[in-house]
Motif scaffolding. Structure first.
Motif, PDB file in Angstrom:
ATOM      1  N   ARG A   1       0.819  -1.207   0.000  1.00 39.68           N
ATOM      2  CA  ARG A   1       0.000   0.000   0.000  1.00 39.68           C
ATOM      3  C   ARG A   1       0.858   1.265   0.000  1.00 39.68           C
ATOM      4  NH1 ARG A   1      -1.813   3.885   3.247  1.00 39.68           N
ATOM      5  NH2 ARG A   1      -0.576   3.163   5.020  1.00 39.68           N
ATOM      6  N   LEU A   2       1.881   1.276   0.837  1.00 33.40           N
ATOM      7  CA  LEU A   2       2.737   2.456   0.930  1.00 33.40           C
ATOM      8  C   LEU A   2       3.476   2.730  -0.374  1.00 33.40           C
ATOM      9  CD1 LEU A   2       4.183   1.946   4.527  1.00 33.40           C
ATOM     10  CD2 LEU A   2       2.619   3.759   3.790  1.00 33.40           C
ATOM     11  N   LEU A   3       3.868   1.680  -1.071  1.00 33.50           N
ATOM     12  CA  LEU A   3       4.540   1.876  -2.353  1.00 33.50           C
ATOM     13  C   LEU A   3       3.609   2.512  -3.376  1.00 33.50           C
ATOM     14  CD1 LEU A   3       6.648  -1.390  -2.659  1.00 33.50           C
ATOM     15  CD2 LEU A   3       7.542   0.953  -2.657  1.00 33.50           C
ATOM     16  N   MET A   4       2.353   2.127  -3.361  1.00 35.23           N
ATOM     17  CA  MET A   4       1.414   2.729  -4.308  1.00 35.23           C
ATOM     18  C   MET A   4       1.083   4.173  -3.945  1.00 35.23           C
ATOM     19  SD  MET A   4       0.621   0.841  -6.928  1.00 35.23           S
ATOM     20  CE  MET A   4      -1.063   0.806  -7.527  1.00 35.23           C
TER      21      MET A   4
ATOM     22  N   ASP B   1       8.152   6.926 -12.299  1.00 38.51           N
ATOM     23  CA  ASP B   1       8.708   5.989 -13.269  1.00 38.51           C
ATOM     24  C   ASP B   1       8.619   4.583 -12.676  1.00 38.51           C
ATOM     25  OD1 ASP B   1       9.875   4.986 -15.533  1.00 38.51           O
ATOM     26  OD2 ASP B   1      11.887   5.736 -15.107  1.00 38.51           O
ATOM     27  N   THR B   2       8.804   3.603 -13.509  1.00 38.16           N
ATOM     28  CA  THR B   2       8.776   2.224 -13.059  1.00 38.16           C
ATOM     29  C   THR B   2       9.841   2.000 -11.983  1.00 38.16           C
ATOM     30  OG1 THR B   2       7.982   1.443 -15.188  1.00 38.16           O
ATOM     31  CG2 THR B   2       9.075  -0.163 -13.790  1.00 38.16           C
ATOM     32  N   THR B   3       9.431   1.320 -10.922  1.00 32.41           N
ATOM     33  CA  THR B   3      10.327   1.072  -9.798  1.00 32.41           C
ATOM     34  C   THR B   3      10.192  -0.372  -9.349  1.00 32.41           C
ATOM     35  OG1 THR B   3      10.012   3.360  -9.062  1.00 32.41           O
ATOM     36  CG2 THR B   3      11.006   1.834  -7.494  1.00 32.41           C
ATOM     37  N   ILE B   4      11.321  -1.047  -9.133  1.00 29.39           N
ATOM     38  CA  ILE B   4      11.339  -2.421  -8.618  1.00 29.39           C
ATOM     39  C   ILE B   4      11.777  -2.365  -7.166  1.00 29.39           C
ATOM     40  CG2 ILE B   4      12.371  -4.709  -8.859  1.00 29.39           C
ATOM     41  CD1 ILE B   4      12.915  -3.981 -11.823  1.00 29.39           C
ATOM     42  N   VAL B   5      10.979  -2.959  -6.279  1.00 27.24           N
ATOM     43  CA  VAL B   5      11.240  -2.853  -4.849  1.00 27.24           C
ATOM     44  C   VAL B   5      11.036  -4.205  -4.175  1.00 27.24           C
ATOM     45  CG1 VAL B   5      10.713  -1.586  -2.741  1.00 27.24           C
ATOM     46  CG2 VAL B   5      10.300  -0.507  -4.952  1.00 27.24           C
ATOM     47  N   HIS B   6      11.967  -4.562  -3.293  1.00 28.21           N
ATOM     48  CA  HIS B   6      11.810  -5.768  -2.495  1.00 28.21           C
ATOM     49  C   HIS B   6      10.854  -5.522  -1.337  1.00 28.21           C
ATOM     50  CE1 HIS B   6      15.830  -7.774  -3.826  1.00 28.21           C
ATOM     51  NE2 HIS B   6      14.898  -7.786  -4.761  1.00 28.21           N
ATOM     52  N   ILE B   7       9.981  -6.494  -1.090  1.00 25.20           N
ATOM     53  CA  ILE B   7       9.035  -6.436   0.021  1.00 25.20           C
ATOM     54  C   ILE B   7       9.299  -7.635   0.917  1.00 25.20           C
ATOM     55  CG2 ILE B   7       6.598  -6.599   0.673  1.00 25.20           C
ATOM     56  CD1 ILE B   7       5.927  -5.146  -1.927  1.00 25.20           C
TER      57      ILE B   7
ATOM     58  N   ARG C   1      12.598   1.163   2.362  1.00 21.98           N
ATOM     59  CA  ARG C   1      12.656   2.137   3.457  1.00 21.98           C
ATOM     60  C   ARG C   1      12.884   3.561   2.942  1.00 21.98           C
ATOM     61  NH1 ARG C   1      15.548  -2.193   6.537  1.00 21.98           N
ATOM     62  NH2 ARG C   1      14.215  -2.702   8.336  1.00 21.98           N
ATOM     63  N   ALA C   2      13.661   3.691   1.881  1.00 23.44           N
ATOM     64  CA  ALA C   2      13.935   5.019   1.333  1.00 23.44           C
ATOM     65  C   ALA C   2      12.691   5.630   0.685  1.00 23.44           C
ATOM     66  CB  ALA C   2      15.068   4.937   0.313  1.00 23.44           C
ATOM     67  N   LEU C   3      11.834   4.785   0.116  1.00 16.44           N
ATOM     68  CA  LEU C   3      10.656   5.272  -0.600  1.00 16.44           C
ATOM     69  C   LEU C   3       9.432   5.431   0.286  1.00 16.44           C
ATOM     70  CD1 LEU C   3      10.974   3.102  -3.837  1.00 16.44           C
ATOM     71  CD2 LEU C   3      11.422   5.562  -3.635  1.00 16.44           C
ATOM     72  N   THR C   4       9.393   4.713   1.409  1.00 18.98           N
ATOM     73  CA  THR C   4       8.217   4.704   2.276  1.00 18.98           C
ATOM     74  C   THR C   4       8.651   4.721   3.739  1.00 18.98           C
ATOM     75  OG1 THR C   4       8.040   2.306   2.631  1.00 18.98           O
ATOM     76  CG2 THR C   4       7.131   3.167   0.572  1.00 18.98           C
ATOM     77  N   PRO C   5       7.711   4.947   4.663  1.00 17.62           N
ATOM     78  CA  PRO C   5       8.024   4.843   6.094  1.00 17.62           C
ATOM     79  C   PRO C   5       7.911   3.415   6.625  1.00 17.62           C
ATOM     80  CG  PRO C   5       5.813   5.707   5.819  1.00 17.62           C
ATOM     81  CD  PRO C   5       6.388   5.574   4.433  1.00 17.62           C
ATOM     82  N   TYR C   6       7.947   2.433   5.754  1.00 14.16           N
ATOM     83  CA  TYR C   6       7.740   1.033   6.159  1.00 14.16           C
ATOM     84  C   TYR C   6       8.786   0.529   7.127  1.00 14.16           C
ATOM     85  CZ  TYR C   6       7.780  -4.084   5.751  1.00 14.16           C
ATOM     86  OH  TYR C   6       7.795  -5.440   6.017  1.00 14.16           O
TER      87      TYR C   6
END
Length: 334
Positions: free
Chosen positions: A239-242, A248-254, A301-306
């Motif tokens: 949810r936080l990533l959205m 731009d397109t971003t690939i992120v590990h969850i 972590r850099a993109l969200t407060p997760y």
């Protein structure tokens, strides 16, 4: 301003939990549509409870893998979550042709619909299996960043059919998003687990065999390690990533980078939750499985407060208790 959201695979394991979380946060006029063909997800008591509690949620029965499978959706959507997929090692090993056929069609149908519908942002659920083959070639460090090569080390192993469709899907999402001007977020899930996830994964399988009284308990690849992520944490990261300001397109590990556990220790913890001695019999690891898996989530972590909130001990206890109830009754109630 109201938001329209659709979750493809919306009554499945992650899909329903995501839909529930989004409904809890929904504002006036928001719409949340859950699309599913119920081949894996199901319209059970959990779905009915969500519908009864939140008027903004609708369930639409449709198969995204067939032509016009998205005809049930009208207009554009602000957020699209593509979680629908044929998954599970057992299914990949026994019916790889089904995995190839359905997964690629679901992905392509959804991306083409994104273009025609004018929808703005898509989350594509990918997997850490995409670089499983790279471990054997010593090109995948632990913890693993998003920049590692995506490797299929044994093209004849049907287990890799799932990863191949996800690698293909990542490439397709990137190409379509950049060509047609929408935003794609690619989330590579790392061993997400929890209640209501079926029986195609290691924690439910071990739980089921323990609860059915398997003695001695067999543990395949007992020395292999994994970093598990409880489903509520995986959903919140998604949810936080959205919500993140990505253009731009971003690939992120969850995932959860705080704990890594060997399969033998995992089995021992589940045995203790059942009130049994932590005794098991090691068995050879399945062909194609990796020795270690743990994500680097610095980008997340850099993109969200997760930050992960649920410890492995707490998550295992919740999950095992759910399966205890589910296996002792015809239907597990909310």
């Amino acid at each position: 301003m109201s938001r329209r959201t659709v979750i493809l695979g919306g009554t499945g394991f992650i899909g329903l939990q995501l839909g529930t979380r989004l409904a809890e946060l929904a504002g006036h006029g928001d719409e949340i549509h859950l699309v599913d063909n119920f081949s894996r997800g199901r319209r059970d008591a959990y779905v009915e409870a969500l519908l009864a509690k939140h008027a903004c949620v609708r369930v639409l029965e449709s198969d995204v893998s067939v032509q016009d499978g998205l005809a049930c959706l009208t207009g554009s959507y602000d957020h699209v979550y593509l979680l629908a997929s044929v998954i599970g090692v057992r299914r990949a090993e026994t019916h790889p042709e089904e995995v190839f056929r359905k997964n690629t069609r679901m992905i392509l149908n959804t991306l083409e619909w994104m273009v025609t519908s004018g929808s703005k942002r898509i989350f594509f659920s990918s997997t850490s299996e995409n670089y499983a083959g790279g471990y054997a070639l010593d090109v995948v460090p632990i913890p693993t960043p998003e920049t590692v090569p995506l490797v299929i080390s044994d093209i004849e192993n049907p287990r890799f059919s799932y990863a191949i469709t996800k690698i293909w899907g990542e490439a397709a999402a990137i190409a379509f998003a950049r060509r047609y001007g929408f935003t794609a977020v690619i989330g590579r899930y790392h061993n997400v687990y929890g209640p209501r996830m079926g029986f195609d994964h290691v924690i439910p399988q071990l739980s089921q065999r323990i609860l059915e009284g398997e003695i001695p308990l067999r543990v395949y690849g007992a020395e292999q390690t994994r970093a598990f992520c409880y489903v509520s944490d995986g959903v919140e990261a998604t949810r936080l990533l959205m919500e993140a300001p990505l253009n731009d397109t971003t690939i992120v590990h969850i995932g959860n980078d705080r704990e890594e556990v060997a399969m033998g220790e995992l089995a021992g913890r589940l045995l203790e939750l059942a009130g049994r001695p932590a005794i098991y019999v090691p068995q050879p690891a399945p062909r194609g499985s990796v020795e270690r898996r743990a994500p680097d989530i610095a980008r997340l972590r850099a993109l969200t407060p997760y930050e992960p909130q649920v410890s492995l001990a707490d998550g295992l206890a919740r999950t095992f208790e759910w399966y205890r109830r589910a296996l002792s009754a015809p239907v597990a109630e909310p």
